[in-house]
Design a protein around this motif. Structure first.
Motif, PDB file in Angstrom:
ATOM      1  N   ASP A 168       0.869  -1.369  -0.002  1.00  0.00           N
ATOM      2  CA  ASP A 168       0.013   0.122   0.127  1.00  0.00           C
ATOM      3  C   ASP A 168       0.795   1.334   0.055  1.00  0.00           C
ATOM      4  OD1 ASP A 168      -2.298  -1.447   0.015  1.00  0.00           O
ATOM      5  OD2 ASP A 168      -2.647  -1.283   2.224  1.00  0.00           O
ATOM      6  N   ASN A 169       1.860   1.310   0.778  1.00  0.00           N
ATOM      7  CA  ASN A 169       2.670   2.491   0.819  1.00  0.00           C
ATOM      8  C   ASN A 169       3.354   2.591  -0.584  1.00  0.00           C
ATOM      9  OD1 ASN A 169       5.079   1.079   1.370  1.00  0.00           O
ATOM     10  ND2 ASN A 169       5.267   1.756   3.460  1.00  0.00           N
ATOM     11  N   LEU A 170       3.822   1.713  -1.185  1.00  0.00           N
ATOM     12  CA  LEU A 170       4.441   1.663  -2.501  1.00  0.00           C
ATOM     13  C   LEU A 170       3.666   2.233  -3.459  1.00  0.00           C
ATOM     14  CD1 LEU A 170       6.562  -1.467  -2.368  1.00  0.00           C
ATOM     15  CD2 LEU A 170       7.760   0.589  -2.418  1.00  0.00           C
ATOM     16  N   ILE A 171       2.457   1.960  -3.591  1.00  0.00           N
ATOM     17  CA  ILE A 171       1.632   2.250  -4.681  1.00  0.00           C
ATOM     18  C   ILE A 171       1.328   3.655  -3.999  1.00  0.00           C
ATOM     19  CG2 ILE A 171      -0.732   2.043  -5.164  1.00  0.00           C
ATOM     20  CD1 ILE A 171      -0.636  -0.767  -4.871  1.00  0.00           C
ATOM     21  N   GLU A 172       0.874   4.017  -2.945  1.00  0.00           N
ATOM     22  CA  GLU A 172       0.808   5.433  -2.344  1.00  0.00           C
ATOM     23  C   GLU A 172       1.889   6.474  -2.825  1.00  0.00           C
ATOM     24  OE1 GLU A 172       0.216   9.090  -0.546  1.00  0.00           O
ATOM     25  OE2 GLU A 172       1.868   7.731   0.183  1.00  0.00           O
ATOM     26  N   ALA A 173       3.094   6.013  -2.649  1.00  0.00           N
ATOM     27  CA  ALA A 173       4.275   6.920  -2.989  1.00  0.00           C
ATOM     28  C   ALA A 173       4.315   7.291  -4.347  1.00  0.00           C
ATOM     29  CB  ALA A 173       5.571   6.228  -2.552  1.00  0.00           C
ATOM     30  N   TYR A 174       3.810   6.402  -5.237  1.00  0.00           N
ATOM     31  CA  TYR A 174       3.896   6.672  -6.724  1.00  0.00           C
ATOM     32  C   TYR A 174       2.609   7.517  -6.899  1.00  0.00           C
ATOM     33  CZ  TYR A 174       8.088   4.015  -7.792  1.00  0.00           C
ATOM     34  OH  TYR A 174       9.257   3.571  -8.037  1.00  0.00           O
ATOM     35  N   GLU A 175       1.409   7.194  -6.516  1.00  0.00           N
ATOM     36  CA  GLU A 175       0.521   7.763  -6.693  1.00  0.00           C
ATOM     37  C   GLU A 175       0.359   9.340  -6.254  1.00  0.00           C
ATOM     38  OE1 GLU A 175      -3.529   9.753  -6.449  1.00  0.00           O
ATOM     39  OE2 GLU A 175      -2.269   9.361  -4.649  1.00  0.00           O
ATOM     40  N   ARG A 176       0.950   9.544  -5.006  1.00  0.00           N
ATOM     41  CA  ARG A 176       1.332  10.928  -4.724  1.00  0.00           C
ATOM     42  C   ARG A 176       2.196  11.727  -5.529  1.00  0.00           C
ATOM     43  NH1 ARG A 176       3.088   9.632  -0.328  1.00  0.00           N
ATOM     44  NH2 ARG A 176       5.358   9.980  -0.599  1.00  0.00           N
ATOM     45  N   THR A 177       3.180  11.097  -5.998  1.00  0.00           N
ATOM     46  CA  THR A 177       4.148  11.886  -7.116  1.00  0.00           C
ATOM     47  C   THR A 177       3.483  11.880  -8.358  1.00  0.00           C
ATOM     48  OG1 THR A 177       6.029  10.495  -5.887  1.00  0.00           O
ATOM     49  CG2 THR A 177       6.349  11.555  -8.017  1.00  0.00           C
ATOM     50  N   PHE A 178       2.764  11.033  -8.612  1.00  0.00           N
ATOM     51  CA  PHE A 178       1.966  11.541  -9.885  1.00  0.00           C
ATOM     52  C   PHE A 178       1.214  12.694  -9.890  1.00  0.00           C
ATOM     53  CE2 PHE A 178       1.912   6.548 -11.333  1.00  0.00           C
ATOM     54  CZ  PHE A 178       3.373   6.590 -11.460  1.00  0.00           C
ATOM     55  N   ARG A 179       0.371  12.796  -8.792  1.00  0.00           N
ATOM     56  CA  ARG A 179      -0.569  13.826  -8.371  1.00  0.00           C
ATOM     57  C   ARG A 179       0.276  15.074  -8.205  1.00  0.00           C
ATOM     58  NH1 ARG A 179      -2.470  11.647  -4.273  1.00  0.00           N
ATOM     59  NH2 ARG A 179      -1.368  12.908  -2.676  1.00  0.00           N
ATOM     60  N   GLU A 180       1.338  14.914  -7.844  1.00  0.00           N
ATOM     61  CA  GLU A 180       2.006  16.399  -7.620  1.00  0.00           C
ATOM     62  C   GLU A 180       2.888  16.923  -8.734  1.00  0.00           C
ATOM     63  OE1 GLU A 180       4.378  15.485  -4.198  1.00  0.00           O
ATOM     64  OE2 GLU A 180       2.789  15.554  -2.795  1.00  0.00           O
ATOM     65  N   ASN A 181       2.872  16.020  -9.634  1.00  0.00           N
ATOM     66  CA  ASN A 181       3.734  16.407 -10.825  1.00  0.00           C
ATOM     67  C   ASN A 181       2.822  16.080 -12.262  1.00  0.00           C
ATOM     68  OD1 ASN A 181       6.670  16.699  -9.886  1.00  0.00           O
ATOM     69  ND2 ASN A 181       5.871  14.917  -8.798  1.00  0.00           N
TER      70      ASN A 181
END
Length: 415
Positions: A168-181
């Motif tokens: 979950d925290n791996l997916i969240e790390a990428y999802e957050r980065t996608f959202r912020e960029n």
């Protein structure tokens, strides 16, 4: 030679191997000793650094020697007349094992060459766009992403993956980065990290990326035949693999996969003047013909064992040593116990020993004091580490010895 070696393995078929998992701790150590006996392993040390490349079993080595002798004897009389047909047959077998169409696969000399062609040939990054990679990605691939961004006037986004990691925290790390960029165009995903052994959920992350119009290049150098027998399940357009690591083909063989529908996103190699499909996206020059011809023998050896058996055994060897040291207060295991997030490779560090120099000395102590060969790895966000990588020829006794050595080092290593 190969047929005799495969017949010696007491599994009737690949299908049977897939259907009936073995218990590597109890009644089948005899089987794994039989598998190990197919390898000629050095007795000078306990070899637990098998991530650099994979040893060929004896029967595959003999096939390679025969192919090498033939190529050396017949030279271009063979390579200009019969090799093309034989190479196509090899490509077809590799593509079948990967679960991809044969026309979407081409040979390279290693995964680095494949990934370099994919990254530097990617043509949809422009001025003001972004590209993304993580701390656990391979150094050369990070450098290629930096080079692509520099050439195109793009920005580099670099993240450190969570430690400890969960799905979950791996997916969240990428999802957050996608959202912020919002101008992110390309992401590099390493299926299984050479630094720590962490396996990330590539399929899920790639699906999130695709929904945002972000392309994904997958580094499967270590995952193919360490955990995955196919790459189709990743559902990605661009993948680079090694055949001389976990498949155990001869050194100097890898492959590049590009989906036909995504081919126009990768430019022709500068050395190519005419578009011949995927073969024009990477220019290897003269390859090791004998190595390529030997790949089917390596496939046959591993298919005689079965994908699930192989994965279960490698994870069992990893779990054996990890379970003996994870509880030690000073030992930090960098890969979670979730079987979906690790394969054979797992790294450790001692608390407060995070420098490159400190972990190089730890690996040296394992060798000098205990005759256990490992390797230190740097570049991890929270500090360097020591990588332990068992292979199919390793025994329970080998990884028990590693656990005992780590226990002793944790007790007497200066803080």
């Amino acid at each position: 030679m190969l047929a005799g070696a495969l017949a010696a393995l007491p599994l009737a078929s690949r299908a049977e191997a897939q259907a009936a998992p073995l218990d590597p701790f109890t009644n089948d150590e005899a089987y794994w000793r039989q598998v190990a006996s197919q390898y000629d392993v050095t007795r000078d040390v306990i070899q637990l650094e098998n991530g650099n490349w994979g040893m060929m079993p004896r029967a595959v080595l003999e096939v390679y020697r025969e192919n090498l002798a033939r190529v050396n004897r017949d030279t271009s009389y063979y390579t200009r007349r019969g090799y093309g047909r034989d190479a196509k047959a090899v490509r077809d077998q590799l593509a079948q094992a990967m679960g991809v169409p044969a026309e979407e696969l081409a040979f390279t000399r290693n995964a680095t060459e494949a990934l370099k062609a994919l990254i530097l040939g990617y043509n949809r990054v422009g001025k003001g766009d972004s590209v993304l990679y993580a701390d656990l990605d391979y150094d050369s691939m990070q450098a290629c992403m930096d080079s692509l961004a520099r050439q195109q006037g793009a920005q580099v986004v670099r993240i450190a993956l969570p430690e400890p990691a969960t799905r979950d925290n791996l997916i969240e790390a990428y999802e957050r980065t996608f959202r912020e960029n919002p101008r992110l165009k390309l992401v590099l995903l390493t299926r299984l990290s050479h630094r720590t052994g962490l396996v990330i959920p590539v399929r899920e992350i790639a699906a999130m990326a695709r929904a945002r119009g972000i392309d994904v290049i997958v580094d499967a150098a270590h995952s193919w035949y360490q955990c995955d027998a196919d790459i189709a399940s990743l559902d990605c357009d661009f993948v680079g693999v090694n055949c001389h690591k976990w498949l155990g083909a001869p050194l100097g063989m890898g492959a590049i996969h590009i989906r036909k529908s995504a081919l126009d996103r990768i430019d022709l190699d500068p050395a190519e003047g005419v578009d011949h499909g995927i073969w024009s996206r990477v220019h290897t020059g003269t390859s090791d013909f004998a190595a390529i011809l030997t790949a089917p023998a390596a496939l046959a050896f591993h298919q005689s064992i079965g994908n699930k058996h192989r994965m279960d055994r490698l994870r069992a060897l990893r779990n054996r040593w990890v379970s003996q040291v994870r509880h030690i207060d000073r030992v930090e295991i960098l890969t979670p116990d979730d079987p979906e997030l690790h394969g054979a490779i797992t790294s450790f560090r001692l608390r407060d020993v995070t420098s490159d120099d400190g972990n190089t000395k730890l690996a040296a102590a394992l060798l000098d004091r205990h005759a256990i060969f490992t390797v230190s790895r740097n570049g991890v966000g929270k500090g360097a580490c020591v990588r332990i990588t068992p292979a199919l020829f390793n025994s329970i006794e080998d990884v028990d010895a590693a656990a005992q050595a780590i226990r002793q080092l944790a007790g007497d290593w200066p803080q």
